[in-house]
Design a protein around this motif. Structure first.
Motif, PDB file in Angstrom:
ATOM      1  N   VAL A 183       0.850  -1.194   0.000  1.00  0.00           N
ATOM      2  CA  VAL A 183       0.000   0.000   0.000  1.00  0.00           C
ATOM      3  C   VAL A 183       0.881   1.237   0.000  1.00  0.00           C
ATOM      4  O   VAL A 183       1.869   1.300   0.725  1.00  0.00           O
ATOM      5  CB  VAL A 183      -0.978  -0.010   1.206  1.00  0.00           C
ATOM      6  CG1 VAL A 183      -0.244  -0.139   2.533  1.00  0.00           C
ATOM      7  CG2 VAL A 183      -1.858   1.227   1.214  1.00  0.00           C
ATOM      8  N   GLU A 184       0.550   2.191  -0.849  1.00  0.00           N
ATOM      9  CA  GLU A 184       1.362   3.405  -0.938  1.00  0.00           C
ATOM     10  C   GLU A 184       0.484   4.634  -1.124  1.00  0.00           C
ATOM     11  O   GLU A 184      -0.579   4.572  -1.756  1.00  0.00           O
ATOM     12  CB  GLU A 184       2.368   3.298  -2.084  1.00  0.00           C
ATOM     13  CG  GLU A 184       1.753   3.054  -3.439  1.00  0.00           C
ATOM     14  CD  GLU A 184       2.808   2.885  -4.520  1.00  0.00           C
ATOM     15  OE1 GLU A 184       3.958   3.314  -4.319  1.00  0.00           O
ATOM     16  OE2 GLU A 184       2.470   2.327  -5.577  1.00  0.00           O
ATOM     17  N   HIS A 185       0.957   5.734  -0.556  1.00  0.00           N
ATOM     18  CA  HIS A 185       0.282   7.022  -0.705  1.00  0.00           C
ATOM     19  C   HIS A 185       0.591   7.569  -2.094  1.00  0.00           C
ATOM     20  O   HIS A 185       1.754   7.606  -2.514  1.00  0.00           O
ATOM     21  CB  HIS A 185       0.775   7.982   0.373  1.00  0.00           C
ATOM     22  CG  HIS A 185       0.216   9.363   0.261  1.00  0.00           C
ATOM     23  ND1 HIS A 185       0.851  10.375  -0.433  1.00  0.00           N
ATOM     24  CD2 HIS A 185      -0.935   9.906   0.742  1.00  0.00           C
ATOM     25  CE1 HIS A 185       0.136  11.469  -0.376  1.00  0.00           C
ATOM     26  NE2 HIS A 185      -0.952  11.222   0.338  1.00  0.00           N
ATOM     27  N   VAL A 186      -0.443   7.989  -2.829  1.00  0.00           N
ATOM     28  CA  VAL A 186      -0.261   8.517  -4.178  1.00  0.00           C
ATOM     29  C   VAL A 186      -0.252  10.038  -4.173  1.00  0.00           C
ATOM     30  O   VAL A 186       0.666  10.673  -4.689  1.00  0.00           O
ATOM     31  CB  VAL A 186      -1.368   8.001  -5.128  1.00  0.00           C
ATOM     32  CG1 VAL A 186      -1.231   8.636  -6.515  1.00  0.00           C
ATOM     33  CG2 VAL A 186      -1.318   6.479  -5.231  1.00  0.00           C
ATOM     34  N   MET A 187      -1.267  10.640  -3.565  1.00  0.00           N
ATOM     35  CA  MET A 187      -1.339  12.097  -3.555  1.00  0.00           C
ATOM     36  C   MET A 187      -2.362  12.575  -2.531  1.00  0.00           C
ATOM     37  O   MET A 187      -3.292  11.857  -2.173  1.00  0.00           O
ATOM     38  CB  MET A 187      -1.746  12.636  -4.939  1.00  0.00           C
ATOM     39  CG  MET A 187      -3.115  12.162  -5.401  1.00  0.00           C
ATOM     40  SD  MET A 187      -3.536  12.665  -7.099  1.00  0.00           S
ATOM     41  CE  MET A 187      -3.692  14.433  -6.877  1.00  0.00           C
ATOM     42  N   LYS A 188      -2.153  13.777  -2.050  1.00  0.00           N
ATOM     43  CA  LYS A 188      -3.122  14.430  -1.185  1.00  0.00           C
ATOM     44  C   LYS A 188      -4.104  15.209  -2.051  1.00  0.00           C
ATOM     45  O   LYS A 188      -3.734  15.768  -3.085  1.00  0.00           O
ATOM     46  CB  LYS A 188      -2.404  15.370  -0.218  1.00  0.00           C
ATOM     47  CG  LYS A 188      -3.316  16.053   0.790  1.00  0.00           C
ATOM     48  CD  LYS A 188      -2.502  16.932   1.740  1.00  0.00           C
ATOM     49  CE  LYS A 188      -3.409  17.703   2.696  1.00  0.00           C
ATOM     50  NZ  LYS A 188      -2.626  18.581   3.603  1.00  0.00           N
ATOM     51  N   VAL A 189      -5.358  15.239  -1.645  1.00  0.00           N
ATOM     52  CA  VAL A 189      -6.396  15.965  -2.384  1.00  0.00           C
ATOM     53  C   VAL A 189      -7.019  16.983  -1.441  1.00  0.00           C
ATOM     54  O   VAL A 189      -7.695  16.614  -0.470  1.00  0.00           O
ATOM     55  CB  VAL A 189      -7.474  15.010  -2.933  1.00  0.00           C
ATOM     56  CG1 VAL A 189      -8.503  15.790  -3.754  1.00  0.00           C
ATOM     57  CG2 VAL A 189      -6.844  13.909  -3.778  1.00  0.00           C
ATOM     58  N   GLY A 190      -6.782  18.267  -1.686  1.00  0.00           N
ATOM     59  CA  GLY A 190      -7.312  19.316  -0.825  1.00  0.00           C
ATOM     60  C   GLY A 190      -8.819  19.421  -0.904  1.00  0.00           C
ATOM     61  O   GLY A 190      -9.434  19.107  -1.922  1.00  0.00           O
ATOM     62  N   LYS A 191      -9.424  19.897   0.168  1.00  0.00           N
ATOM     63  CA  LYS A 191     -10.895  19.974   0.204  1.00  0.00           C
ATOM     64  C   LYS A 191     -11.448  20.976  -0.791  1.00  0.00           C
ATOM     65  O   LYS A 191     -12.620  20.871  -1.193  1.00  0.00           O
ATOM     66  CB  LYS A 191     -11.370  20.283   1.621  1.00  0.00           C
ATOM     67  CG  LYS A 191     -10.726  21.470   2.286  1.00  0.00           C
ATOM     68  CD  LYS A 191     -11.167  21.509   3.750  1.00  0.00           C
ATOM     69  CE  LYS A 191     -10.333  22.450   4.570  1.00  0.00           C
ATOM     70  NZ  LYS A 191     -10.693  22.379   5.995  1.00  0.00           N
ATOM     71  N   ASN A 192     -10.632  21.920  -1.239  1.00  0.00           N
ATOM     72  CA  ASN A 192     -11.123  22.905  -2.205  1.00  0.00           C
ATOM     73  C   ASN A 192     -11.274  22.349  -3.618  1.00  0.00           C
ATOM     74  O   ASN A 192     -11.761  23.032  -4.510  1.00  0.00           O
ATOM     75  CB  ASN A 192     -10.187  24.121  -2.232  1.00  0.00           C
ATOM     76  CG  ASN A 192     -10.280  24.926  -0.946  1.00  0.00           C
ATOM     77  OD1 ASN A 192     -11.344  24.998  -0.329  1.00  0.00           O
ATOM     78  ND2 ASN A 192      -9.173  25.519  -0.520  1.00  0.00           N
ATOM     79  N   ASN A 193     -10.873  21.071  -3.798  1.00  0.00           N
ATOM     80  CA  ASN A 193     -11.103  20.407  -5.079  1.00  0.00           C
ATOM     81  C   ASN A 193     -12.531  19.879  -5.194  1.00  0.00           C
ATOM     82  O   ASN A 193     -12.907  19.334  -6.240  1.00  0.00           O
ATOM     83  CB  ASN A 193     -10.124  19.248  -5.260  1.00  0.00           C
ATOM     84  CG  ASN A 193      -8.707  19.730  -5.509  1.00  0.00           C
ATOM     85  OD1 ASN A 193      -8.393  20.190  -6.602  1.00  0.00           O
ATOM     86  ND2 ASN A 193      -7.852  19.643  -4.503  1.00  0.00           N
TER      87      ASN A 193
END
Length: 245
Positions: free
Chosen positions: A116-126
Motif C-alpha cells: 500500500v502506498e500514498h499517491v497524492m493528497k487531495v485538498g478539500k477545495n477540489n
C-alpha cells in the motif's frame, strides 16, 4: 469519474447505492459508444457480491472505508490493484509504520495482505461544496499468494494487542477479559484435540506471561512492533496451544 473511465477501459462495472446517481450517469452516456461498455449494479457494495475485476477505482464514502478495504483484500480471485480516495487520516493509517502516532491494527492488517502506498493528497477545495476534511489517494496491490496464516487467528491477536497499543504486552495479556477468552479457547482446543485440560485462568495467565517473558516480548508495546514481530508472537502462542479464534 465513471465517464472518464469509460473513455479508457474496455469495460466498467459501476457499483452505486444512490439510484439518482445511476439515473444521471445513464442519461449522460445513453446513445454514446460508452453505453455498451458500462454495467451498473445498484445497491450497498458491502452487502453485495463483488464482480470479477482487474482494477478497482473509487471515491470511497468515508464511513465504509475500513470494511471496504478488507472486503477488497479478502476478495477472490485476486485483482491487480485498487486506487482509492479516502479521508486523509484514514489513508495515513493505512501506510503508517511502527512508531508512527497513527500506527494501528488497520495498518498492520493492510500491510500484511498488500503493498500500500500514498499517491497524492487531495485538498478539500477540489470539491464542491468543500468537505470539512482533507482527502488522499492510495494504491493497494494485494499479495498473491497471501501469507500462509490463519487470518482469524492473526486478527484475534492484533485485536488484543491494539486495544491499548501504548501498554506493554504483559499488561495487555494480564487483562481479565483477555485471560477469559484465552482460557475458553484453550478448553475448546483441548476438547477438539482429545487433550486433557487441567487449566484455569490463573494457569493460563502464568503460561502466557512466561511465554512473553522468555521471548522478550513482555515489556514491548504494540505501537513499536512490525509485522515480523507479530508473526513471531502468533507462532509462539500457537506452538504452545494458545489460540485467538
Amino acid at each position: 469519474m465513471t465517464v472518464k473511465l469509460l473513455d479508457i477501459a474496455k469495460k466498467v462495472v459501476a457499483c452505486e447505492v444512490d439510484p439518482r446517481m445511476v439515473a444521471e450517469l445513464t442519461k449522460r452516456i445513453q446513445g454514446t459508444p460508452q453505453y455498451s461498455k458500462l454495467s451498473i449494479r445498484v445497491g450497498d457494495i458491502l452487502k453485495s457480491e463483488m464482480p470479477y475485476f482487474d482494477v478497482c477505482v473509487a471515491n470511497v464514502p468515508y464511513q465504509i472505508s475500513s470494511p471496504l478495504v478488507f472486503k477488497l483484500l479478502l476478495h477472490r480471485p485476486f485483482f491487480r490493484c485498487a486506487v482509492l480516495m479516502f479521508q486523509l487520516e484514514f489513508a495515513q493509517r493505512l501506510v503508517a509504520k511502527p512508531g508512527d502516532p497513527l500506527y494501528c491494527r488497520l495498518s498492520v492488517n493492510t500491510q500484511l495482505l498488500s503493498k500500500v502506498e500514498h499517491v497524492m493528497k487531495v485538498g478539500k477545495n477540489n470539491f464542491k461544496p468543500p468537505p470539512k476534511v482533507e482527502s488522499a489517494v492510495v494504491r493497494i496491490e494485494p499479495y498473491n499468494p497471501p501469507p500462509p496464516i490463519n487470518f482469524q487467528e492473526w486478527d484475534g491477536l492484533l485485536r488484543i494487542c491494539f486495544v491499548r497499543k501504548n501498554k506493554t504486552l504483559g499488561a495487555s495479556f494480564r487483562s481479565k477479559a483477555v485471560l477469559e477468552l484465552l482460557s475458553k479457547n484453550y478448553k475448546t482446543y483441548c476438547a477438539l484435540n482429545n487433550m486433557m485440560d487441567e487449566s484455569d485462568e490463573e494457569s493460563i495467565k502464568d503460561k502466557v506471561i512466561k511465554l512473553l517473558t522468555d521471548s522478550d516480548f513482555v515489556e514491548k508495546r504494540s505501537r513499536t512492533l512490525d509485522i515480523d514481530d507479530f508473526l513471531k508472537l502468533l507462532k509462539l502462542f500457537n506452538d504452545n496451544n494458545i489460540h485467538f479464534s
